[in-house]
Design an enzyme around this catalytic site. Structure first.
Site, PDB file in Angstrom:
ATOM      1  N   GLU A 287       2.520   4.739   7.329  1.00  0.00           N
ATOM      2  CA  GLU A 287       1.361   5.095   6.497  1.00  0.00           C
ATOM      3  C   GLU A 287       0.803   3.782   5.980  1.00  0.00           C
ATOM      4  O   GLU A 287       1.497   3.045   5.279  1.00  0.00           O
ATOM      5  CB  GLU A 287       1.781   6.007   5.332  1.00  0.00           C
ATOM      6  CG  GLU A 287       2.336   7.360   5.751  1.00  0.00           C
ATOM      7  CD  GLU A 287       1.336   8.255   6.457  1.00  0.00           C
ATOM      8  OE1 GLU A 287       0.110   8.060   6.262  1.00  0.00           O
ATOM      9  OE2 GLU A 287       1.769   9.141   7.218  1.00  0.00           O
ATOM     10  N   CYS A 321      -3.654   3.359  -2.109  1.00  0.00           N
ATOM     11  CA  CYS A 321      -4.140   3.370  -0.725  1.00  0.00           C
ATOM     12  C   CYS A 321      -5.383   4.247  -0.635  1.00  0.00           C
ATOM     13  O   CYS A 321      -6.236   4.044   0.221  1.00  0.00           O
ATOM     14  CB  CYS A 321      -3.061   3.874   0.203  1.00  0.00           C
ATOM     15  SG  CYS A 321      -2.274   5.354  -0.421  1.00  0.00           S
TER      16      CYS A 321
HETATM   17  P1  NAP Z   1       3.045  -4.687   2.062  1.00  0.00           P
HETATM   18  O1  NAP Z   1       2.796  -6.071   1.644  1.00  0.00           O
HETATM   19  O2  NAP Z   1       2.747  -4.308   3.461  1.00  0.00           O
HETATM   20  O3  NAP Z   1       4.600  -4.400   1.721  1.00  0.00           O
HETATM   21  C1  NAP Z   1       5.159  -3.128   1.929  1.00  0.00           C
HETATM   22  C2  NAP Z   1       6.654  -3.286   2.118  1.00  0.00           C
HETATM   23  O4  NAP Z   1       6.882  -3.977   3.339  1.00  0.00           O
HETATM   24  C3  NAP Z   1       7.326  -4.100   1.021  1.00  0.00           C
HETATM   25  O5  NAP Z   1       8.603  -3.576   0.760  1.00  0.00           O
HETATM   26  C4  NAP Z   1       7.428  -5.462   1.677  1.00  0.00           C
HETATM   27  O6  NAP Z   1       8.439  -6.277   1.141  1.00  0.00           O
HETATM   28  C5  NAP Z   1       7.753  -5.067   3.097  1.00  0.00           C
HETATM   29  N1  NAP Z   1       7.519  -6.101   4.093  1.00  0.00           N
HETATM   30  C6  NAP Z   1       6.760  -7.227   3.995  1.00  0.00           C
HETATM   31  N2  NAP Z   1       6.825  -7.911   5.152  1.00  0.00           N
HETATM   32  C7  NAP Z   1       7.610  -7.215   5.985  1.00  0.00           C
HETATM   33  C8  NAP Z   1       8.057  -7.395   7.335  1.00  0.00           C
HETATM   34  N3  NAP Z   1       7.678  -8.451   8.067  1.00  0.00           N
HETATM   35  N4  NAP Z   1       8.856  -6.469   7.885  1.00  0.00           N
HETATM   36  C9  NAP Z   1       9.232  -5.378   7.183  1.00  0.00           C
HETATM   37  N5  NAP Z   1       8.865  -5.149   5.907  1.00  0.00           N
HETATM   38  C10 NAP Z   1       8.062  -6.056   5.318  1.00  0.00           C
HETATM   39  O7  NAP Z   1       2.272  -3.652   1.124  1.00  0.00           O
HETATM   40  P2  NAP Z   1       2.180  -3.605  -0.453  1.00  0.00           P
HETATM   41  O8  NAP Z   1       1.335  -4.731  -0.930  1.00  0.00           O
HETATM   42  O9  NAP Z   1       3.525  -3.421  -1.052  1.00  0.00           O
HETATM   43  O10 NAP Z   1       1.405  -2.223  -0.656  1.00  0.00           O
HETATM   44  C11 NAP Z   1       0.030  -2.125  -0.503  1.00  0.00           C
HETATM   45  C12 NAP Z   1      -0.348  -1.627   0.866  1.00  0.00           C
HETATM   46  O11 NAP Z   1       0.271  -0.375   1.134  1.00  0.00           O
HETATM   47  C13 NAP Z   1      -1.849  -1.373   0.966  1.00  0.00           C
HETATM   48  O12 NAP Z   1      -2.307  -1.743   2.237  1.00  0.00           O
HETATM   49  C14 NAP Z   1      -1.938   0.138   0.763  1.00  0.00           C
HETATM   50  O13 NAP Z   1      -3.127   0.706   1.257  1.00  0.00           O
HETATM   51  C15 NAP Z   1      -0.727   0.583   1.507  1.00  0.00           C
HETATM   52  N6  NAP Z   1      -0.302   1.928   1.097  1.00  0.00           N
HETATM   53  C16 NAP Z   1      -0.509   2.980   1.949  1.00  0.00           C
HETATM   54  C17 NAP Z   1      -0.176   4.270   1.561  1.00  0.00           C
HETATM   55  C18 NAP Z   1      -0.400   5.452   2.465  1.00  0.00           C
HETATM   56  O14 NAP Z   1       0.097   6.527   2.168  1.00  0.00           O
HETATM   57  N7  NAP Z   1      -1.140   5.313   3.554  1.00  0.00           N
HETATM   58  C19 NAP Z   1       0.402   4.487   0.309  1.00  0.00           C
HETATM   59  C20 NAP Z   1       0.610   3.386  -0.524  1.00  0.00           C
HETATM   60  C21 NAP Z   1       0.261   2.114  -0.120  1.00  0.00           C
HETATM   61  P3  NAP Z   1       8.071  -7.389   0.023  1.00  0.00           P
HETATM   62  O15 NAP Z   1       7.598  -6.637  -1.160  1.00  0.00           O
HETATM   63  O16 NAP Z   1       9.345  -8.092  -0.161  1.00  0.00           O
HETATM   64  O17 NAP Z   1       6.996  -8.250   0.615  1.00  0.00           O
END
Ligand code: NAP
Length: 527
Positions: A287, A321
């Protein structure tokens, strides 16, 4: 004193006594503040584990001098240990009667309700979510678990008798768990998304290696504790903290991880998707991000439209999101709509989001402040800043990641309408028709949520037929593009916003964590 579980609050409604809610929240947030500063281990196979690497210091975005806690930086070896623990636990958990798993998960839902105020207070301090949004996130967590339990019950554990082609056979179709799921959560709904993803996987019979976002590890620890206290056995749910950039690949590309469930940004999701299936195809439930448009037609109730956009643009500082980050407004009502939106936004209360009357808290971290500054700089070149563009001058906010909500008018070909920024920044474009608005809305690579305000049913129908998004709202004053709930609004990302075409909160979610096995038994007639 009222019990936490009796005070029910969703994002858009409550039947609770609000004076009691606020009193309880104030008490609990003070308790939680007093607990800040602890050092927390990883939990692998139910045992605390420490890392030799420097710890991750979790500071509050409200005041970065406040250390909420210190968390371990897991290494590749810890990932191996956690995956091995989950593998060791998977047969016993997966072969357990599904009714027993459901009973444990229903107890977890009750555990969330009992600790709802504590979970909400922690996430308010940790991610800067205001108190009602925080309570909604915790409430949704419990409802998600119960809704997914109900899916298992309604499907009778996903066991079905099939047709028999010959009189000597019986055919049974069963859905069975895959094994070990890596579950990786974002910062912004640190409880609801963590519980939502993991509970569905657990109910289906999988075991989990869970990694919360580095900006929300304390809430993640509470997720672990709720499951442990509900009776989830050691090894079934393992808790790892550490930067995704360091251990993400170790986890998602691990040969003994059987599936991934991830919610987060599109770039990270795409990386996981392209890397995960090296030996064979593994389930990868993603997602991802959004760039959610609201379309305001000349027939719209402009008060409802301004309120709906206000709530979806500024709720959680546009870090949902589903946040509304772009508006396409009909030329004939553009000035009137903008005036109403700006009037409301000027009155917004910015500050410490644990306080009762604050609506807009800080953004999550210094990187988000930089992103917002970049947006403002681009808007100065490409468009016109209608409101905001600066940071609050109140010295009380100086140690937090605060920025003012910013509204810009921009030409329709600006990439300000296309890129996800995840900060309180709203781009407004003027259109001449619904078809033009739909073309612009669908031009983005994302397709998560969208909203329309229109007084004409035929326009609403045309919007539903043509908009490329998994969630579509019409005339939603409580949030133009936001506000999903388990069992009410399935939350499915289309295009760059999601992978499987079946979303959380929806009726097809749990089955995605299972694979089909057809069982044919032949009984030859006695000779
Ligand atoms: P993110 O930077 O993509 O991080 C999400 C998770 O992935 C965190 O636990 C992060 O760890 C981890 N991560 C980072 N690099 C990774 C890698 N190379 N391999 C595996 N995991 C990795 O997102 P965010 O800033 O936390 O959240 C915002 C994003 O989520 C936005 O794009 C938002 O739209 C999206 N979102 C989507 C939904 C939906 O239902 N579609 C819901 C909520 C949020 P670290 O924190 O340690 O970097």
């Amino acid at each position: 004193m009222a019990r936490s579980e009796d005070l029910r609050i969703t994002y858009t409604s409550t039947s609770a006594d609000m004076a009691e809610v606020h009193r309880l929240f104030d008490t609990v947030v003070a308790d939680v503040r007093a607990q800040a500063g602890g050092v927390h281990p990883l939990f692998i196979a139910g045992e605390p584990v420490e890392s030799d690497l420097p710890r991750l210091v979790n500071t509050s975005p409200i005041d970065t001098d406040v250390v909420l806690g210190e968390f371990q930086s897991a290494t590749a070896e810890h990932v191996d240990m956690a995956v091995a623990a989950a593998q060791a636990a998977r047969r016993a958990w997966g072969n357990r009667p599904w009714q027993e798993r459901v009973a444990i998960l229903r107890e977890a839902a009750m555990g969330v309700r009992r600790r709802k105020f504590e979970i909400a207070a922690v996430m308010a301090l940790e991610v800067g979510k205001n108190r009602l949004e925080s309570l909604g996130d915790a409430e949704e967590s419990a409802d998600l678990i119960d809704y997914y339990c109900q899916q298992m019950e309604d499907a009778n554990g996903f066991v079905q008798t099939m047709n028999a082609i010959t009189p000597i056979e019986t055919n049974t179709d069963v859905l069975r768990p895959y094994g070990v799921f890596a579950c990786i959560a974002p910062f912004n709904f640190p409880a609801a998304l963590s519980f939502g993803m993991s509970s569905a996987a657990l109910i289906a019979g999988n075991t989990i290696v869970y990694k919360p976002a580095t900006d929300a590890p304390w809430t993640g620890l509470l997720v672990y504790e709720v499951y442990r206290d509900a009776g989830v056995p050691p090894g079934v749910f393992n808790f790892l903290t550490g930067r995704g950039a360091n251990i993400g690949d170790n986890l998602t590309f691990h040969p003994d991880v059987d599936g991934i469930v991830f919610t987060g940004s599109k770039p990270v999701g795409m990386r996981i998707f392209h890397g995960v299936s090296s030996n064979w195809i593994k389930p990868c439930l993603l997602e991802l991000g959004g760039k959610n448009p609201a379309i305001i037609m000349d027939s719209a109730d402009l008060d409802a439209a301004a309120e709906g956009v206000y709530k979806s643009a500024w709720g959680l500082q546009n870090q949902k999101c589903s946040a509304c980050s772009r508006v396409y407004v009909h030329r004939d009502v553009a000035d009137a709509f903008v005036e109403k939106l700006l009037a409301r936004t000027r009155d917004i209360v910015i500050g410490d989001p644990t306080e009762q009357h604050v609506y807009l808290g800080p953004v999550i971290n210094a990187k988000a402040v930089k992103t917002w500054e970049g947006c403002v700089a681009r808007a100065r070149e490409e468009g016109e800043i209608l409101l905001g563009g600066d940071r609050p001058s109140d010295p009380a906010l100086a140690r937090g990641h605060y920025v003012n909500p910013t509204v810009v008018k921009a030409p329709l070909d600006s990439d300000l309408f296309m890129d996800e920024f995840f900060v309180p920044f709203l781009a407004i474009g003027v259109v001449d028709s619904l078809d033009q608005a739909l073309t612009e809305a669908n031009r983005a690579e994302y397709g998560l949520t969208a909203g329309i305000f229109s007084g004409k049913p035929e326009e609403v129908q045309h919007f539903f037929d043509e908009i490329e998004s998994g969630v579509a709202y019409a005339n939603k004053r409580s949030g133009a593009t936001t506000g999903a709930w388990p069992g009410a609004q399935p939350f499915t990302g289309w295009k760059g916003s999601g992978g499987s075409g079946k979303g959380g909160c929806g009726p097809y979610y749990v089955a995605q964590f299972m694979r089909e096995q057809c069982r044919t038994v032949i009984v030859e007639p006695a000779k």
